[in-house]
Each structure stands twice: as C-alpha cells, then as structure tokens.
Scaffold this active site. Structure first.
Site, short mmCIF file in Angstrom:
data_model
loop_
_atom_site.label_atom_id
_atom_site.label_comp_id
_atom_site.label_asym_id
_atom_site.label_seq_id
_atom_site.Cartn_x
_atom_site.Cartn_y
_atom_site.Cartn_z
N GLU A 79 0.81 -1.22 0.00
CA GLU A 79 0.00 0.00 0.00
C GLU A 79 0.84 1.27 0.00
O GLU A 79 0.40 2.32 -0.44
CB GLU A 79 -0.92 0.01 1.23
CG GLU A 79 -2.07 -0.98 1.16
CD GLU A 79 -3.19 -0.50 0.25
OE1 GLU A 79 -3.28 0.71 0.01
OE2 GLU A 79 -3.96 -1.35 -0.23
N HIS A 80 2.07 1.19 0.53
CA HIS A 80 2.89 2.41 0.68
C HIS A 80 3.67 2.71 -0.59
O HIS A 80 4.21 1.81 -1.23
CB HIS A 80 3.87 2.21 1.85
CG HIS A 80 4.40 3.48 2.40
ND1 HIS A 80 5.31 4.27 1.73
CD2 HIS A 80 4.15 4.13 3.57
CE1 HIS A 80 5.61 5.34 2.46
NE2 HIS A 80 4.91 5.28 3.57
N PRO A 81 3.76 3.99 -0.99
CA PRO A 81 4.59 4.35 -2.14
C PRO A 81 6.03 3.91 -1.91
O PRO A 81 6.55 4.04 -0.81
CB PRO A 81 4.50 5.88 -2.18
CG PRO A 81 3.25 6.21 -1.43
CD PRO A 81 3.10 5.15 -0.39
#
Length: 550
Positions: A81-83
């Site tokens: 989910e995290h860039p």
C-alpha cells in the site's frame, strides 16, 4: 558530549519475518549503535527500523542493513500500500544530540556515496541533503514509484546523484536524506480507502493541485485500506511538528470526516516519537479543557486517551518515546539525584570534599521548594477551599517547576566543583602549562559561581508565589510551610557564602593589577549580597504572616 544521530531506514519488506530479522541483526551487530525499534506493516509490506549512534556508527549500521537487503529483497516481486521506489527505499539521518543538520547532510552524502559504490545501485539525495529544488521532496522522486523508474532514471533531469543511471530491477533506487524529526501518524476512519484519501488531499500541504492547496503546513498524506484493522487510514507524515503537531492534524481530520459523515476512531503513531510533540499536545488539551495536570506521565496519558493512540495497538510510552527508551537503555546512572537517600547521606558524610556544602545547599533548596509545593497541593482540589482553586492553580506550577530544576543542581553544582578540584591538580612545569592551568581554573571557578548564583536567583523568584500562598495554604500544613521557607532562606545563605569564597579565589588566581578580574569578583559579591539581603527580608515577611495564621 558525543554526537548522536538517528537513522530511520525504510525497507520494502514487511511480511517475511526471516528477512526483517536478518536486517535487524545486521544493524544491531554494529558497535556504538542501539537499535530502538522495528515496525513492520503487512498491508504496506514495509518495515521501518529506528537506531541511534555516533556518526560513523550509523553509517556502518545503514551499510550493514543495505548489504543484507540486497540479497533478500526483490523489488520485481514487491507490492504494498505504501509508495516505494526501492528495496532500501528511504534512509533519513536526523540530528538527536549535540549534532546539527549540517552534520546529517555530510553523513547522508557519505553514506549515499558508499552505498552506490559498493552495491552499484542508483541513489537519490532528498530533503536538506538535496540542492535541487525539484527533487527535494520524497514525493517528487517517488512519483510513479518503482514501476516508472525504468524510464524515469534514463532522463537527464532524473539521473541519480550517485551510482549508475540504469534500472536495477531487483533493487530499484534508494533515497538518502537529512531532515528534522518526521512523525508518521495515521488517523483511523470507519469508511473507505477513497474517503480516507479525499481527507488526506484536503489536509496535506500539497493539496490536490497548485490551485487547490491543502489546509495544513508541513504535512504529506494519502489514504489507504488497513487490512489488519479492517478500516481505512489517513496516513500522514508530519515533517515539522513545531509547525503542525499531531493534535492539530487529528482535529483537522475529524472536521473533514464530519463533512463526509465518516466516523473517526482513534489514531496511531508509527514507530518512535520524541517527547516534545506529545507534551505540546497535552498543553493544548489542558488549555482547551481547563485541566490542571503537573506530572509528565499524566500528561502523556491524557494525550494517549484524547488521540486514541491505543486504537490499533497499545501505546507504551517507555517503548515508543525516544527519550524514555534511551533513558531506560542507559540504566541507572551514578548521579547524586538517582542515589537512595541513605547512600547520599553516607556520601556527604565521607572524608571527601565532594559532595559537601554545595550539594547540601542544592538539596535544602529542593526540599524547601518541595514543601511549598506540598502545602499548595494539599489546598488544591478540596471542597473546603474550592473558592481558592483559581489562585492556587496559578501558584502551583512555579513551585513544582522549581522543585525539578533545583533538584538538578545537586549534580550540576557538584560537577562544577569536581572540575575545579581536578584542574588544581594539573601540572605547571613551564610557562605554557601555568598559563593554560590559570585560564582553565578561572573558567571552572566562574562555572561554580554561576551555578551558585542560579540557585539563589531561582529561590528568590519563589518568594512572590509563596507570599501569595501564605494566607491561602491548608492550615494543617502550617509547620511544613514554615520549615520550607527556612530551607529556602538557608539555601540562599549557602549559595551566597560559596560565592563569597570562590570570588576571592578567582581574584587570587589573577595578577594584582588585573582590573577585569577584580571587577568580576566585585560583581559576583555585590549580586550575592543583594540576593542574600532579599532572601532574608522576604523570608521574614512570609514567616511572620504564616505564624499569625491560626
């Protein structure tokens, strides 16, 4: 004091325990470095490590972690989910103790150079370490993420600062920077990922576009779905909590959520946090709700409750606040303040000059302030004296704060005297040694004098609140109040007598025609006499008023 730097590398792996542990062991195995926290996330598939140490130590630990990750993480298979842009995605260096931002910039550049040379991977500088404005922000460098890196890295304007301008599929690229402390802060909502992202766009500084900026400065943010909690999160990075603190971000997100008819259910600090932003939040809630709280641990409890920091996992201050962790790891120190009373008394009564009268002066001062605080606290909060509550609330904080600061002078005063006695033993075999000894001796003497002046000044600043307390305090504490006043008067006497002796020593160590030395001695003596005269006069006034009460 040695420089202490914090390093918070983020790795694109939050699911495989064996990989997370291997990187942790690599960091912990470097001498002079303390691994404080490991924070893996399943949904983000990302782990944040926090460690502190001296400059060279943190560089070596970051290199050790990078070597481990190089063979264990394959970005071609990563999703989360995290860039992200690389296996070792971001490596910030943060000044913690006796260090500056300039130190961290130098450390970041040295590490970036070593990482690129040893592993032959692309490295971008960001934050304070980056000189080009268009690539100072992580969001600028990570735009398009790992998937866009193949074409992005070949463009001239996006050539890495270190390493090859080539796409390394298994690694991607690493961002290395220097920055202020960043707080990773998530607010939980009972809503969708899209609703969380809408709120993040509204509050983050960048906003939606140049024409639609966000409402809060120094905030980066996005929304995502937090699978483990079965809820959405507004994920924020607070890049300067002095400008926008956690309570401000939380309140703004509540306001935005209300407009969407979405419920907010607590928040989460990811990783570690300094003490200061929590105390800032506590002061906000205390002022807003007209609360009266003195103890630090109670202030922290208030913030945990008001922000719902236990909503995802227990927030244990001893494990999450940096100052508390370092204090715990350092263990019991040998300071006078930390000694048991019986040991301190033995120490004072031993056949040594230190600790002696100066330590006792500080101790008596502390006890006097503590007794004044006690008398005020035993008046506050009782129905019988409810009408006095407003005024008592004003008086207590200054007495409470003075008790803490005067307690610290037990060690600062003793350390100053120890330094002076040590200098007296220095060799003086030639003119250069004699000159150096005299200069050092004078500095130590002035330090002793300054500490004593500080004690007397602090006490004299208490007479005004104590005089206001005199007609108000709980009459059953009358004897305690009188003893406290005499303790404070005695402490001023002790501090001023020490100034008298040491100012004479300062003059003796200088030449007879040293007019500057004579002036310094006179200034110290004059102020000491005034402080003693004031203390005696104020103490007698307060004692007479207190004695008259029945």
């Amino acid at each position: 004091m040695q420089k202490v730097i914090e390093c918070v590398p983020n790795f694109s792996e939050g699911q495989r325990k064996e990989v997370i542990d291997t990187i942790a062991h690599a960091i912990a195995g470097v001498e002079g470095v303390a691994l404080l926290d490991i924070d893996p996330g399943l949904s983000t598939n990302r782990t944040i490590y926090t460690f502190v140490g001296h400059p060279q130590g943190v560089i070596e630990a970051a290199m050790a972690a990078a070597r481990s990750a190089y063979n264990l993480i394959d970005m071609a298979r990563h999703s989360g989910e995290h860039p992200r842009i690389g296996a070792m995605d971001v490596v910030p260096f943060v000044p913690v103790q006796n260090a500056t931002m300039a130190d961290c910039i130098d450390i970041a550049r040295e590490f970036a150079d070593r990482l690129a040379l040893e592993l032959n991977v692309p490295v971008y500088l960001y934050g304070e370490a980056q000189e080009k404005d268009y690539r100072r922000e992580l969001s600028q460098i990570r735009d398009g993420e790992y998937e866009a890196l193949y074409s992005k890295i070949r463009k001239h304007e996006w050539a890495p600062d270190y390493g090859p301008s080539e796409f390394v599929p298994s690694w991607g690229a690493t961002c290395v920077g220097a920055r202020k402390f960043l707080i990773a802060y998530n607010i939980n909502i009972i809503g969708t990922k899209e609703q969380a992202h809408r709120i993040a766009l509204n509050v983050r500084e960048q906003g939606r576009s140049k024409d639609e900026p966000g409402k809060l400065k120094c905030i980066r943010g996005l929304g995502w779905w937090f699978e483990e909690g079965n809820l959405a999160q507004i994920s924020l990075n607070l890049t300067d909590f002095e400008i926008t603190n956690i309570h401000i971000a939380y309140n703004q997100c509540i306001a935005e959520a209300e407009m969407l008819n979405v419920g907010v259910c607590g928040s989460q600090i990811v990783g570690l946090v300094p003490l200061k932003p929590l105390l800032m939040a506590a002061e906000y809630f205390m002022e807003k709700e007209n609360l009266f709280i003195l103890d630090e641990d109670q202030k922290i409890r208030l913030v945990i409750q008001r922000l719902g920091l236990n909503s995802i996992a227990p927030f244990n201050p001893k494990e999450r606040i940096i100052e508390y962790i370092i204090r715990e790891r350092e263990g019991q120190d040998d300071s006078l303040v930390s000694m048991e009373l019986k040991d301190l008394i033995k120490h004072i009564g031993a056949r040594t000059l230190v600790p002696g009268g100066s330590c006792v002066t500080s101790l008596v001062a502390t006890l006097g302030a503590a007794l004044g605080t006690m008398c005020a606290l035993l008046t506050y909060g009782m129905r019988k004296w409810e009408s006095l509550e407003k005024e008592i609330r004003i008086i207590i904080p200054s007495l409470h704060a003075a008790t803490k600061t005067l307690m610290n002078t037990l060690d600062t005063d003793t350390e100053a005297l120890n330094a002076y006695l040590t200098v007296q033993k220095m060799a003086e075999n030639n003119d250069e040694e004699k000159r150096f000894k005299k200069i050092t001796e004078n500095r130590c003497l002035q330090r002793c004098l300054d500490v004593s002046l500080d004690i007397a000044r602090q006490i004299n600043a208490l007479w005004e609140p104590l005089q206001r307390l005199t007609p108000l305090f709980n009459i059953s504490t009358k004897t305690d109040f009188l003893v406290g006043i005499k303790c404070l008067e005695t402490a001023v006497y002790g501090a001023c007598k020490r100034i008298e002796v040491f100012s004479s020593s300062l003059l003796d160590s200088n030449d007879d025609n040293d007019s500057e030395g004579k002036m310094i001695q006179t200034n110290y003596k004059d102020e000491a006499n005034k402080l003693l005269e004031t203390a005696s006069k104020e103490a007698q006034t307060i004692l007479a008023l207190a004695e008259a009460r029945n």
